[in-house]
Design an enzyme around this catalytic site. Structure first.
Site, PDB file in Angstrom:
ATOM      1  N   LEU A 288      42.696  27.583  13.078  1.00 38.46           N
ATOM      2  CA  LEU A 288      41.703  26.859  13.887  1.00 38.46           C
ATOM      3  C   LEU A 288      42.335  25.752  14.732  1.00 38.46           C
ATOM      4  O   LEU A 288      41.638  25.127  15.534  1.00 38.46           O
ATOM      5  CB  LEU A 288      40.639  26.217  12.971  1.00 38.46           C
TER       6      LEU A 288
ATOM      7  N   TYR B 108      43.108  26.161  28.111  1.00 37.92           N
ATOM      8  CA  TYR B 108      42.380  26.583  26.904  1.00 37.92           C
ATOM      9  C   TYR B 108      42.119  28.091  26.958  1.00 37.92           C
ATOM     10  O   TYR B 108      42.475  28.823  26.020  1.00 37.92           O
ATOM     11  CB  TYR B 108      41.073  25.804  26.827  1.00 37.92           C
TER      12      TYR B 108
ATOM     13  N   THR C 246      42.431  15.659  17.267  1.00 34.81           N
ATOM     14  CA  THR C 246      40.979  15.410  17.367  1.00 34.81           C
ATOM     15  C   THR C 246      40.336  15.364  15.983  1.00 34.81           C
ATOM     16  O   THR C 246      39.166  15.009  15.868  1.00 34.81           O
ATOM     17  CB  THR C 246      40.275  16.496  18.212  1.00 34.81           C
TER      18      THR C 246
HETATM   19  P1  NAD Z   1      38.031  20.119  16.725  1.00 40.61           P
HETATM   20  O1  NAD Z   1      38.703  19.506  17.892  1.00 40.61           O
HETATM   21  O2  NAD Z   1      37.054  19.278  15.964  1.00 40.61           O
HETATM   22  O3  NAD Z   1      39.088  20.670  15.681  1.00 40.61           O
HETATM   23  C1  NAD Z   1      40.376  21.105  16.025  1.00 40.61           C
HETATM   24  C2  NAD Z   1      41.334  20.619  14.953  1.00 40.61           C
HETATM   25  O4  NAD Z   1      42.665  21.093  15.264  1.00 40.61           O
HETATM   26  C3  NAD Z   1      41.432  19.094  14.882  1.00 40.61           C
HETATM   27  O5  NAD Z   1      41.379  18.665  13.547  1.00 40.61           O
HETATM   28  C4  NAD Z   1      42.776  18.779  15.504  1.00 40.61           C
HETATM   29  O6  NAD Z   1      43.339  17.566  15.070  1.00 40.61           O
HETATM   30  C5  NAD Z   1      43.579  20.010  15.113  1.00 40.61           C
HETATM   31  N1  NAD Z   1      44.742  20.254  15.974  1.00 40.61           N
HETATM   32  C6  NAD Z   1      44.778  20.241  17.334  1.00 40.61           C
HETATM   33  N2  NAD Z   1      46.028  20.512  17.761  1.00 40.61           N
HETATM   34  C7  NAD Z   1      46.786  20.705  16.651  1.00 40.61           C
HETATM   35  C8  NAD Z   1      48.166  20.996  16.429  1.00 40.61           C
HETATM   36  N3  NAD Z   1      49.016  21.154  17.464  1.00 40.61           N
HETATM   37  N4  NAD Z   1      48.612  21.100  15.151  1.00 40.61           N
HETATM   38  C9  NAD Z   1      47.762  20.929  14.104  1.00 40.61           C
HETATM   39  N5  NAD Z   1      46.458  20.644  14.255  1.00 40.61           N
HETATM   40  C10 NAD Z   1      45.971  20.535  15.513  1.00 40.61           C
HETATM   41  O7  NAD Z   1      37.318  21.453  17.258  1.00 40.61           O
HETATM   42  P2  NAD Z   1      36.395  22.498  16.488  1.00 40.61           P
HETATM   43  O8  NAD Z   1      35.114  22.571  17.219  1.00 40.61           O
HETATM   44  O9  NAD Z   1      36.401  22.228  15.047  1.00 40.61           O
HETATM   45  O10 NAD Z   1      37.177  23.856  16.793  1.00 40.61           O
HETATM   46  C11 NAD Z   1      37.952  24.517  15.805  1.00 40.61           C
HETATM   47  C12 NAD Z   1      38.483  25.825  16.371  1.00 40.61           C
HETATM   48  O11 NAD Z   1      37.401  26.675  16.720  1.00 40.61           O
HETATM   49  C13 NAD Z   1      39.332  25.655  17.627  1.00 40.61           C
HETATM   50  O12 NAD Z   1      40.401  26.562  17.589  1.00 40.61           O
HETATM   51  C14 NAD Z   1      38.386  26.022  18.748  1.00 40.61           C
HETATM   52  O13 NAD Z   1      39.063  26.535  19.855  1.00 40.61           O
HETATM   53  C15 NAD Z   1      37.524  27.089  18.072  1.00 40.61           C
HETATM   54  N6  NAD Z   1      36.214  27.167  18.726  1.00 40.61           N
HETATM   55  C16 NAD Z   1      35.268  26.213  18.497  1.00 40.61           C
HETATM   56  C17 NAD Z   1      34.054  26.293  19.163  1.00 40.61           C
HETATM   57  C18 NAD Z   1      32.973  25.271  18.944  1.00 40.61           C
HETATM   58  O14 NAD Z   1      31.957  25.325  19.653  1.00 40.61           O
HETATM   59  N7  NAD Z   1      33.074  24.371  18.006  1.00 40.61           N
HETATM   60  C19 NAD Z   1      33.814  27.335  20.064  1.00 40.61           C
HETATM   61  C20 NAD Z   1      34.820  28.262  20.276  1.00 40.61           C
HETATM   62  C21 NAD Z   1      36.005  28.186  19.589  1.00 40.61           C
END
Ligand code: NAD
Ligand code: UDP
Length: 313
Positions: A72, A144, A36
């Site tokens: 992350l 998730y 993503t």
């Molecule tokens: P996002 O989808 O923009 O970012 C996730 C990133 O992880 C992406 O760059 C994706 O390519 C990478 N990724 C996914 N699977 C992977 C893998 N197997 N190996 C390597 N890279 C991988 O989402 P975000 O909003 O930036 O979220 C970042 C983190 O924060 C996540 O772990 C998410 O669960 C956590 N989080 C975010 C929110 C929010 O509201 N933004 C809320 C709770 C938790």
């Protein structure tokens, strides 16, 4: 200066974090498989000699010498994490095992980006860290929710059994610039729809609530959490306690964009939590008086400006 690994560093939150850590004079290694995430989010950092980019999937082991790890990597939007649920579980669980194993071997401090989803559809309101949650283990969100819950368990057990220095933060809904227009989460959906005068898609009756945090407040909380002493591992809620219904969110966005969009009501996805609001007393106490600084309206205005420019490109 620390050498810091950010997994998921090319994602929405990760790209802001990489930027902030570099600005503070650290060396940053960004690891991502671009599921993503996008290179465009970090392309402006590539000429910085203290920035490195690695294409790697966290479900596979990786060896590198760093002082700190921010873990992350994981798709965060329901649309994306439900696209390949088994992969989502593997990313959370095997990713945590691989990064914790690395942290153990190189004695790095490691922070886990956990989520308010560990509380599921909460019956305790607002949610405090001692609440165990109300999660459907076989529902469409479980890949998730349970993946992140298992990761938390791995973190506390690596700490107890192997003395790995861990930090767990539970992030509540966060939004801001650098989100993708097709991310699928509510703030980006509504803003993109409003800017294009398309129907605003309200799932269910729109009375479900969320508490929205602007991304800079989250980044500040993450950095402060990493800086706490080894005796404080968390979990700690990081979010903005301002609670809004999806109808209120839509009305705010229509007003701020001056949009002609109409509301349309679509079926509510299964297991969609009815309410969510962080209790941030622990964060205030342990993170040096940390609290969110950016109001919903202020944050929405900045995010609308970002999407307005992006859509014009
Ligand atoms: P996002 O989808 O923009 O970012 C996730 C990133 O992880 C992406 O760059 C994706 O390519 C990478 N990724 C996914 N699977 C992977 C893998 N197997 N190996 C390597 N890279 C991988 O989402 P975000 O909003 O930036 O979220 C970042 C983190 O924060 C996540 O772990 C998410 O669960 C956590 N989080 C975010 C929110 C929010 O509201 N933004 C809320 C709770 C938790
Ligand atoms: N939602 C909505 N319209 C959309 C996208 C989401 O009404 O176009 C609702 C969704 O049903 C949920 C809330 O907005 O109740 C937040 O959804 P999001 O996917 O942003 O995050 P999460 O449900 O994981 O908190």
């Amino acid at each position: 200066m620390n050498r810091i690994l950010v997994t998921g560093g090319a994602g929405f939150v990760g790209s802001h974090l990489c930027e902030r850590l570099l600005n503070e004079g650290n060396e940053v290694v960004c690891m991502d498989n671009y599921f993503t995430g996008k290179k465009q989010k970090i392309v402006h950092l590539i000429d910085n000699p203290y920035f490195e980019l690695i294409r790697h999937d966290v479900t596979m082991p990786y060896f590198i010498e760093v002082d700190q790890i921010y873990n992350l990597a994981c798709p965060a939007s329901p649309v994306h994490y439900q696209y390949n649920p088994i992969k989502t579980i593997k990313t959370s669980v095997m990713g945590a095992i691989n990064m914790l194993g690395l942290a153990k071997r190189i004695r790095a401090k490691i922070l886990q980006a956990s989520t308010s989803e560990v509380y599921g559809d909460p019956v305790i309101h607002p949610q405090t860290e001692d609440y165990w949650g109300h999660v459907n283990p076989i529902g469409i969100r479980s890949c998730y929710d349970e993946g992140k819950r298992c990761a938390e368990s791995l973190f506390v057990n690596y700490n107890a059994q192997n003395n790995v220095r861990i930090k767990i933060i539970r992030i509540f809904n966060t939004y801001g610039p650098k989100m993708e227009p097709d991310d699928g989460r509510v703030v980006s959906n509504f803003i993109v729809q409003a800017l294009q005068n398309q129907d605003i898609t309200i799932f269910g009756d729109g009375n479900q609530t969320r508490s929205f945090q602007y991304v800079s407040d989250l980044i500040e909380g993450m950095i402060r959490m990493m800086a706490t002493g080894d005796d404080f591992t968390g979990p700690v809620n990081i979010g903005n306690p301002g609670e809004f219904t999806m109808l209120e969110l839509a009305q705010n966005i229509i007003e701020l964009t001056g949009s002609k969009s109409k509301l349309v009501f679509l079926p509510l996805p299964k297991d969609d939590p009815t309410q969510r609001q962080p209790d941030i007393s622990l964060a205030r106490e342990k993170l040096d008086g940390w609290e969110p600084k950016v109001s919903l309206r202020e944050g929405l205005m900045k995010t609308i400006e970002y999407f307005d420019q992006l859509l014009a490109e």
